[in-house]
Design an enzyme around this catalytic site. Structure first.
Site, PDB file in Angstrom:
ATOM      1  N   HIS A 178       7.969 -31.139   9.867  1.00 36.11           N
ATOM      2  CA  HIS A 178       7.296 -29.868   9.607  1.00 36.11           C
ATOM      3  C   HIS A 178       6.186 -30.027   8.557  1.00 36.11           C
ATOM      4  CE1 HIS A 178      10.312 -28.118  12.125  1.00 36.11           C
ATOM      5  NE2 HIS A 178      11.267 -28.596  11.345  1.00 36.11           N
ATOM      6  N   THR A 215       2.617  -1.369   9.103  1.00 33.90           N
ATOM      7  CA  THR A 215       3.088  -2.246  10.185  1.00 33.90           C
ATOM      8  C   THR A 215       3.263  -3.688   9.740  1.00 33.90           C
ATOM      9  OG1 THR A 215       0.848  -2.791  10.892  1.00 33.90           O
ATOM     10  CG2 THR A 215       1.903  -0.872  11.938  1.00 33.90           C
ATOM     11  N   ASP A 234       0.866  -1.166   0.000  1.00 41.40           N
ATOM     12  CA  ASP A 234       0.000   0.000   0.000  1.00 41.40           C
ATOM     13  C   ASP A 234       0.913   1.229   0.000  1.00 41.40           C
ATOM     14  OD1 ASP A 234       0.936   0.260   2.616  1.00 41.40           O
ATOM     15  OD2 ASP A 234      -1.041   0.179   3.545  1.00 41.40           O
ATOM     16  N   CYS A 278       3.026  -3.185   4.146  1.00 41.96           N
ATOM     17  CA  CYS A 278       2.176  -2.056   4.520  1.00 41.96           C
ATOM     18  C   CYS A 278       2.872  -1.342   5.669  1.00 41.96           C
ATOM     19  CB  CYS A 278       0.745  -2.485   4.861  1.00 41.96           C
ATOM     20  SG  CYS A 278       0.555  -3.510   6.333  1.00 41.96           S
ATOM     21  N   HIS A 304      10.654 -24.042   8.798  1.00 42.89           N
ATOM     22  CA  HIS A 304       9.702 -24.834   9.587  1.00 42.89           C
ATOM     23  C   HIS A 304       8.261 -24.693   9.129  1.00 42.89           C
ATOM     24  CE1 HIS A 304      12.462 -25.264  13.356  1.00 42.89           C
ATOM     25  NE2 HIS A 304      13.048 -25.632  12.245  1.00 42.89           N
TER      26      HIS A 304
END
Length: 143
Positions: free
Chosen positions: A134, A68, A9, A66, A99
């Site tokens: 995994h 955060t 963004d 973005c 993992h």
């Protein structure tokens, strides 16, 4: 070299452009899905388009950015088969691949600096999935 998707963004635009400039160092070819200017925009459509293209098999991996990373993370992980990892350091990036076979790296453009983002992205791109136990855990997630 298979292309890696990248999208942001407005808050992630600067970091996205920096990573695109570093594509050769990273060993990837980025396919940019937007945004392409600093005008305020909504992040969900960019995350949704990237995730749809990965789910379709057209692309294997993508990077979302973005402010955060939280909004992109929430949006991306709504999609079955998308394993988006919001990473703030290289260790998290390596573990998300080794993992969890993450197929979308998510970064916070207002949280980490460009050089750290570059190191995180490089670690994420260069780390293979370990498989083994995994794989079984990923199957449990998808049930």
């Amino acid at each position: 070299m298979k292309a890696t998707l990248i999208a942001s963004d407005h808050a992630g635009l600067g970091l996205k452009m920096f990573l695109k400039e570093q594509a050769t160092y990273l060993g990837v070819e980025f396919r940019d899905l937007g945004c392409d200017n600093a005008q305020s925009c909504d992040y969900p459509p960019y995350a949704q388009e990237l995730c749809r293209k990965i789910r379709s098999g057209e692309f294997e991996k993508g990077v979302l950015i973005c402010g955060t990373g939280i909004g992109m993370s929430i949006t991306a992980n709504r999609f079955t088969g998308i394993r988006g990892a919001l990473c703030a350091n290289e260790f998290l990036a390596r573990m998300s691949r080794a993992h969890n076979d993450s197929n979308v790296l998510i970064l916070g453009g207002r949280v980490i600096g460009a050089e750290l983002a570059l190191a995180i992205t490089k670690a994420w791109i260069d780390t293979p999935f370990d498989g083994g136990r995994h794989s079984r855990r990923l199957e449990l997630i998808d049930q």
